[in-house]
Design a protein around this motif. Structure first.
Motif, PDB file in Angstrom:
ATOM      1  N   VAL A  80      -9.920   7.123  -4.053  1.00 24.83           N
ATOM      2  CA  VAL A  80     -10.441   7.559  -3.070  1.00 24.83           C
ATOM      3  C   VAL A  80      -9.366   8.009  -1.909  1.00 24.83           C
ATOM      4  O   VAL A  80      -9.551   8.246  -0.667  1.00 24.83           O
ATOM      5  CB  VAL A  80     -11.523   6.639  -2.189  1.00 24.83           C
ATOM      6  N   LEU A  81      -8.103   8.283  -2.380  1.00 25.30           N
ATOM      7  CA  LEU A  81      -6.989   8.472  -1.458  1.00 25.30           C
ATOM      8  C   LEU A  81      -7.117   9.905  -0.870  1.00 25.30           C
ATOM      9  O   LEU A  81      -7.336  10.846  -1.869  1.00 25.30           O
ATOM     10  CB  LEU A  81      -5.628   8.534  -2.260  1.00 25.30           C
ATOM     11  N   PRO A  82      -6.838  10.325   0.243  1.00 28.75           N
ATOM     12  CA  PRO A  82      -6.990  11.632   0.910  1.00 28.75           C
ATOM     13  C   PRO A  82      -5.928  12.419   0.169  1.00 28.75           C
ATOM     14  O   PRO A  82      -4.832  11.850  -0.033  1.00 28.75           O
ATOM     15  CB  PRO A  82      -6.909  11.210   2.389  1.00 28.75           C
ATOM     16  N   GLN A  83      -6.020  13.660   0.148  1.00 24.51           N
ATOM     17  CA  GLN A  83      -4.881  14.438  -0.100  1.00 24.51           C
ATOM     18  C   GLN A  83      -3.496  14.248   0.500  1.00 24.51           C
ATOM     19  O   GLN A  83      -3.732  14.244   1.883  1.00 24.51           O
ATOM     20  CB  GLN A  83      -5.543  15.844  -0.109  1.00 24.51           C
ATOM     21  N   GLY A  84      -2.468  14.215  -0.127  1.00 22.93           N
ATOM     22  CA  GLY A  84      -1.182  13.959   0.579  1.00 22.93           C
ATOM     23  C   GLY A  84      -0.917  12.636   0.789  1.00 22.93           C
ATOM     24  O   GLY A  84       0.086  12.723   1.632  1.00 22.93           O
ATOM     25  N   THR A  85      -1.388  11.840   0.271  1.00 23.70           N
ATOM     26  CA  THR A  85      -1.056  10.375   0.795  1.00 23.70           C
ATOM     27  C   THR A  85      -1.041   9.528  -0.550  1.00 23.70           C
ATOM     28  O   THR A  85      -1.210  10.142  -1.549  1.00 23.70           O
ATOM     29  CB  THR A  85      -2.331   9.808   1.251  1.00 23.70           C
ATOM     30  N   SER A  86      -0.331   8.415  -0.520  1.00 26.41           N
ATOM     31  CA  SER A  86      -0.125   7.514  -1.707  1.00 26.41           C
ATOM     32  C   SER A  86      -0.386   6.052  -1.114  1.00 26.41           C
ATOM     33  O   SER A  86      -0.384   5.782  -0.032  1.00 26.41           O
ATOM     34  CB  SER A  86       1.336   7.693  -2.214  1.00 26.41           C
ATOM     35  N   ALA A  87      -0.360   5.198  -2.003  1.00 24.69           N
ATOM     36  CA  ALA A  87      -0.740   3.972  -1.895  1.00 24.69           C
ATOM     37  C   ALA A  87       0.029   2.911  -2.434  1.00 24.69           C
ATOM     38  O   ALA A  87       0.633   3.415  -3.547  1.00 24.69           O
ATOM     39  CB  ALA A  87      -2.249   3.492  -2.069  1.00 24.69           C
ATOM     40  N   VAL A  88       0.492   1.807  -1.689  1.00 29.64           N
ATOM     41  CA  VAL A  88       1.349   0.712  -2.372  1.00 29.64           C
ATOM     42  C   VAL A  88       0.825  -0.329  -1.714  1.00 29.64           C
ATOM     43  O   VAL A  88       0.260  -0.568  -0.788  1.00 29.64           O
ATOM     44  CB  VAL A  88       3.029   1.252  -2.372  1.00 29.64           C
ATOM     45  N   THR A  89       1.219  -1.611  -2.530  1.00 28.32           N
ATOM     46  CA  THR A  89       0.757  -2.930  -2.225  1.00 28.32           C
ATOM     47  C   THR A  89       1.802  -3.525  -1.181  1.00 28.32           C
ATOM     48  O   THR A  89       2.983  -2.990  -0.957  1.00 28.32           O
ATOM     49  CB  THR A  89       0.725  -3.932  -3.329  1.00 28.32           C
ATOM     50  N   GLY A  90       1.562  -4.245  -0.604  1.00 33.99           N
ATOM     51  CA  GLY A  90       2.402  -4.877   0.517  1.00 33.99           C
ATOM     52  C   GLY A  90       3.603  -5.898  -0.255  1.00 33.99           C
ATOM     53  O   GLY A  90       4.634  -5.595   0.624  1.00 33.99           O
ATOM     54  N   GLY A  91       3.292  -6.193  -1.287  1.00 27.63           N
ATOM     55  CA  GLY A  91       4.367  -6.925  -1.915  1.00 27.63           C
ATOM     56  C   GLY A  91       5.364  -5.922  -2.353  1.00 27.63           C
ATOM     57  O   GLY A  91       6.537  -6.160  -2.263  1.00 27.63           O
ATOM     58  N   ARG A  92       5.048  -4.996  -2.914  1.00 23.19           N
ATOM     59  CA  ARG A  92       6.076  -3.759  -3.144  1.00 23.19           C
ATOM     60  C   ARG A  92       6.738  -3.320  -2.119  1.00 23.19           C
ATOM     61  O   ARG A  92       8.127  -3.025  -2.177  1.00 23.19           O
ATOM     62  CB  ARG A  92       5.344  -2.624  -4.073  1.00 23.19           C
ATOM     63  N   VAL A 127      -2.823  -3.501   0.796  1.00 19.08           N
ATOM     64  CA  VAL A 127      -2.170  -2.236   0.515  1.00 19.08           C
ATOM     65  C   VAL A 127      -1.969  -1.586   1.788  1.00 19.08           C
ATOM     66  O   VAL A 127      -2.815  -1.504   2.802  1.00 19.08           O
ATOM     67  CB  VAL A 127      -3.452  -1.592  -0.416  1.00 19.08           C
ATOM     68  N   GLU A 128      -1.072  -0.586   1.643  1.00 18.52           N
ATOM     69  CA  GLU A 128      -0.728   0.283   2.466  1.00 18.52           C
ATOM     70  C   GLU A 128      -1.014   1.819   2.161  1.00 18.52           C
ATOM     71  O   GLU A 128      -0.208   1.999   1.037  1.00 18.52           O
ATOM     72  CB  GLU A 128       0.692   0.468   3.298  1.00 18.52           C
ATOM     73  N   VAL A 129      -1.677   2.745   2.594  1.00 18.58           N
ATOM     74  CA  VAL A 129      -1.881   4.106   2.573  1.00 18.58           C
ATOM     75  C   VAL A 129      -0.863   4.942   3.466  1.00 18.58           C
ATOM     76  O   VAL A 129      -1.055   4.768   4.525  1.00 18.58           O
ATOM     77  CB  VAL A 129      -3.167   4.475   2.661  1.00 18.58           C
ATOM     78  N   ASP A 130      -0.018   5.718   2.837  1.00 22.02           N
ATOM     79  CA  ASP A 130       1.000   6.621   3.650  1.00 22.02           C
ATOM     80  C   ASP A 130       1.164   7.985   3.342  1.00 22.02           C
ATOM     81  O   ASP A 130       0.645   8.202   2.280  1.00 22.02           O
ATOM     82  CB  ASP A 130       2.412   5.825   3.458  1.00 22.02           C
ATOM     83  N   LEU A 131       1.603   8.673   4.099  1.00 25.52           N
ATOM     84  CA  LEU A 131       1.643  10.056   3.723  1.00 25.52           C
ATOM     85  C   LEU A 131       2.787  10.075   2.861  1.00 25.52           C
ATOM     86  O   LEU A 131       3.728   9.318   2.666  1.00 25.52           O
ATOM     87  CB  LEU A 131       2.201  10.820   5.148  1.00 25.52           C
ATOM     88  N   ASN A 132       2.470  11.200   1.670  1.00 22.89           N
ATOM     89  CA  ASN A 132       3.560  11.303   0.597  1.00 22.89           C
ATOM     90  C   ASN A 132       5.118  11.333   1.279  1.00 22.89           C
ATOM     91  O   ASN A 132       5.341  11.903   2.107  1.00 22.89           O
ATOM     92  CB  ASN A 132       3.137  12.699  -0.395  1.00 22.89           C
ATOM     93  N   GLY A 133       5.717  10.568   0.558  1.00 21.10           N
ATOM     94  CA  GLY A 133       7.177  10.560   1.033  1.00 21.10           C
ATOM     95  C   GLY A 133       7.615   9.069   0.179  1.00 21.10           C
ATOM     96  O   GLY A 133       6.844   8.632  -0.876  1.00 21.10           O
ATOM     97  N   SER A 134       8.714   8.673   0.264  1.00 22.20           N
ATOM     98  CA  SER A 134       9.224   7.431  -0.192  1.00 22.20           C
ATOM     99  C   SER A 134       8.320   6.349   0.527  1.00 22.20           C
ATOM    100  O   SER A 134       8.077   6.122   1.742  1.00 22.20           O
ATOM    101  CB  SER A 134      10.683   7.036   0.115  1.00 22.20           C
ATOM    102  N   PRO A 135       7.674   5.411  -0.415  1.00 30.75           N
ATOM    103  CA  PRO A 135       6.892   4.371   0.198  1.00 30.75           C
ATOM    104  C   PRO A 135       7.719   3.502   1.287  1.00 30.75           C
ATOM    105  O   PRO A 135       8.632   2.959   1.246  1.00 30.75           O
ATOM    106  CB  PRO A 135       6.648   3.493  -0.910  1.00 30.75           C
TER     107      PRO A 135
END
Length: 845
Positions: free
Chosen positions: A234-246, A57-65
């Protein structure tokens, strides 16, 4: 019927050789284009997905994954919290940004446009799973870095060497602590990657104690989807998560877009090559069937029906196509390897050649159906000859119809197409180029149909010159060329198509290059222009600050600030130094004075003022996206081209821009010196900017080369691709002359008996080839210039300084190449003609 067709192919294999070769070339080009595209796509996919299998899983700042973070950052406490989620084995915070590594010559290493820096994030065992070190180890101090293996080899760097690195924060020297290998997703082919310590990377690319993303590795037995659900809680505010496969899927789509575009371009040129090959095939079958009229009539006389004879001939074309397709399929794979070597950018990933079942099916279908379609009309004509009439003639041929209907239809198409092209050239509608494209297709089709009619006046025009140079051989060649205008026209048409495209591209390329050169020479007064070396670095007004220390030097950054609405019109302001800009850029002021900049007013380009309805003295309300409000007054209107890279649409004093935007983007820095350009001035400016490998200091010639260079590179690629069509056209000339020699054996033998020596026969055949080549080259060049003019006219509405430029040198070179190809194509037919046995030829019935 099949056995008969097989015997005929075997009996006429020499005559069908050129046809098979033309089909093979067409199939080769199609196969090569498809294999090339599939290979690039497969390699891009492999590189884009390389490494994501390790990330759960990668947690990234909001935007396009995976497509770049939004504003903000992820702090170290959030990383610690993510590491404590059940099922997470390792949580690695990542920071990245622009970093260019200087080689021994001071230029950036790497051949691609991606120069990246990142943080080295070791786990408890002191290693970072994303990087595998071949020499040394990861950076441990703020003055150390690690470098990827390819860049280290290119720069001849070893562990312990001092390496200079340029970032958006300036340039500095570091000690090389290690050399590593990494995944394709982190390091694309041809680019460079520098690893810094966490603290250094955060200072250079973000802010201390913060990260752009967090990579989570799953513990054994943990599924990515299940881990994703737990992480999302438990994601921090302003972030999103996506799997490595996606993420791998998203990156694959992005990576293959460029290669798909290149594949489409190649397929377009392949279609041209196939279209040209159609003329050769049709012409060959016309001549073959004409010579076999008595044979076909005899088949009819002994009981074969028209359908059976037609089936025999179509089967012959099918056999030729099948054999040529198989050869073209094999050759196309080799061509794909050549295309990959010649036409792929340095940052294109490598991979094995990919031959898919779809490519095989398409190549075989095109290769087998093309000869059948091209042979259909000659077969239909031959079937119209009554058997009795064919058997009674000594040398029977298919009736050469006057072609009144064909000539009239061709003339109508040519006139309609020409009118459409002219209309499209002078209209201001947005679909003008579409109209020109359709008109060009109609005009070219009509011209091809009229070539048999045009061959006679063309030959009549050059015949006096031929008679003066070669009184006997020239006159014979001219007569032989117009003996069968339809055959001559079909042969010249293939060459005309290729020259039309090449000439049109030359006109457009030369006109665009001339416009860019004139625009640079007119607008740029400064001695130097400072820009990012590869376009990736973001310059700010502070980048130019060190130049203040130089005596005898004036400069001005071009600070672009966006998200403004002036009087309700979306606008971009470019801040300049009012005191120096007059020495750096040439403003042709139409109304007002450029001194208005020193008074805090703005100057507006004429096209912008016309579009918005502004005038000098008008005060405009200003509103920015962050809801800042104010007003500005127009103090001058100057002449500018909407497409100019130098003169902005709105010029403002830098103090005005700074009032509303604290972080404008500096597009370029213009510099002028009292002593003018030279090696000393260049070195002084480069040293003042910190010998930063990410910055390029360009003089006027370098600016011109940077602006117009890509046009020349693209033209060279297109010329190389069009060479396939020229090769097929040359084969058509060779085939036509070879068949003509077979038909005229008795005539050639008679000429030999009357005193024409072997050299004379050879000269006659070569002159025939030159006449055919000259006809095709002349028509193609005229059509190309016409279409280039029309397309150029559509640019004049948006590019005020664009004018038509005829590249006489390139046009002449195209004609000379066509004539040279025709001359080479005549070598084998001329040799066969010269070797005709006089006694056997004159005794033939």
């Amino acid at each position: 019927m099949f056995r008969t067709a097989l015997r005929n192919v075997s009996a006429h294999k020499a005559r069908l050789l050129m046809t098979a070769f033309a089909v093979m070339l067409g199939v080769t080009f199609i196969t090569g284009s498809l294999v090339f595209g599939d290979t690039l796509n497969r390699a891009a996919t492999a590189q884009a997905t390389d490494g994501y299998e390790r990330i759960a899983v990668e947690v990234d700042l909001n935007g396009s994954p995976g497509g770049g973070p939004g504003p903000g950052a992820i702090d170290a406490q959030a990383v610690t919290a993510l590491a404590g989620v059940p099922g997470v084995a390792v949580a690695a915070g990542r920071v990245d940004g622009f970093a260019a590594v200087a080689g021994r010559d001071g230029r950036p290493l790497g051949q691609g446009e991606s120069h990246q820096g990142a943080n080295f994030a070791p786990g408890p065992d002191g290693t970072d799973p994303a990087y595998r070190f071949t020499h040394g180890s990861g950076p441990a101090g703020n003055d150390t870095i690690a470098l990827d293996e390819s860049s280290a080899a290119q720069g001849r760097y070893r562990v312990g060497d001092s390496v200079r690195v340029g970032t958006n924060q300036g340039a500095a020297s570091y000690t090389l602590s290690g050399i590593f290998r990494t995944d394709g997703m982190r390091l694309t082919t041809g680019s460079s990657l520098v690893l810094f310590t966490d603290a250094t990377a955060q200072r250079l690319f973000l802010q201390p104690g913060h990260y752009r993303s967090v990579e989570l590795t799953a513990a054994p037995g943990t599924q990515p989807q299940g881990l994703l659900r737990r992480v999302e809680s438990v994601l921090p505010q302003g972030t999103s998560a996506v799997t490595g496969g996606r993420l791998a899927q998203i990156k694959t789509n992005l990576a293959t877009s460029t290669s798909s575009t290149m594949s489409q371009i190649l397929l377009g040129f392949a279609a041209v090559a196939v279209f040209v090959a159609t003329f050769l095939i049709s012409n060959t079958f016309t001549m073959l069937i004409a010579r076999r009229t008595r044979e076909l009539a005899l088949l009819r006389a002994v009981g074969a029906s028209r359908r059976q004879v037609r089936r025999i001939l179509l089967t012959e074309s099918l056999l030729v196509g099948a054999i040529a397709s198989a050869a073209g399929l094999a050759a196309g794979t080799g061509v794909a390897a050549l295309l990959r070597t010649l036409f792929t950018p340095a940052d294109t990933p490598a991979g094995p050649l990919v031959l898919t079942p779809g490519t095989v099916i398409i190549a075989l279908l095109v290769g087998t159906l093309l000869p059948m379609v091209a042979a259909w009309l000659p077969i239909r004509r031959a079937m119209a000859i009554p058997p009795v009439a064919a058997l009674s003639a000594a040398e029977p041929t298919a009736p050469a119809r006057a072609g009144t209907l064909r000539t009239g239809l061709s003339a109508a198409l040519a006139l309609t197409g020409t009118a459409a092209v002219v209309f499209g050239a002078f209209t201001t509608e947005k679909d003008a180029r579409t109209v020109i494209g359709l008109g060009a297709a109609l005009a070219l089709t009509g011209t091809i149909g009229l070539i048999p009619l045009l061959s006679r006046p063309f030959v009549s025009l050059v015949r006096p010159l031929l008679r003066r140079l070669q009184p006997v051989h020239g006159d014979l060649a001219a007569r032989n060329t117009v003996r069968d205008p339809r055959r001559t026209g079909a042969t010249a048409a293939a060459l005309a198509i290729a020259l039309t495209l090449a000439s049109g591209l030359s006109v457009l390329g030369a006109s665009a290059t001339d416009y860019l050169d004139r625009a640079t020479a007119h607008d740029l007064i400064a001695d130097y222009q400072v820009k990012p070396a590869d376009g990736a670095m973001r310059m700010t007004p502070d980048t130019a600050a060190p130049l203040r220390k130089l005596s005898g030097t004036v400069f001005s950054p071009l600070n672009q600030s966006t998200q403004y609405r002036l009087d309700g019109t979306s606008s971009v302001l470019t801040g300049v130094d009012p005191a120096t800009i007059g020495r750096l850029l040439r403003y042709d002021v139409i109304e007002g004075s450029l001194d208005c900049l020193a008074k805090g007013q703005i100057a507006v380009a004429d096209f912008k003022a016309e579009q918005a309805g502004w005038h000098v003295g008008q005060t405009l309300p200003l509103q920015r996206a962050d809801d800042q409000r104010g007003s500005v007054t127009i103090g001058a209107v100057y002449q500018a081209d909407e497409q100019s890279d130098l003169l902005p649409s709105i010029t403002a004093p830098d103090s005005l821009v700074a009032r509303y935007d604290s972080t404008p983007n500096t597009a370029a820095i213009l510099v002028a010196t009292d002593d003018g350009p030279g090696p000393a001035a260049l070195g002084t400016i480069s040293r003042a900017l910190g010998d930063n490998p990410a910055l390029a200091v360009l003089d006027e010639a370098a600016v011109r080369a940077q602006d117009s260079g890509p046009i020349g590179d693209q033209l060279n690629v297109f010329y190389a691709l069009l060479s396939m069509a020229l090769a097929i056209a040359a084969l058509g000339i060779a085939n036509t002359l070879a068949m003509s020699v077979l038909e005229r054996r008795k005539e050639i033998g008679t000429l030999r008996a009357l005193g024409l020596d072997r050299a004379g026969v050879t000269r006659m055949i070569r002159l025939e080839a030159l006449l055919i080549g000259g006809l095709g080259a002349a028509l193609g060049t005229v059509m190309g210039v016409f279409l280039g003019w029309a397309l150029g006219r559509t640019l004049q509405e948006s590019v005020a300084g664009y004018t038509l430029v005829l590249p006489w040198g390139r046009l002449a070179l195209g004609v000379l190449i066509a004539l040279a190809g025709a001359l080479l194509a005549s070598l084998w037919p001329a040799r066969r003609a010269a070797s005709v046995d006089i006694a056997a030829a004159t005794a033939a019935q």
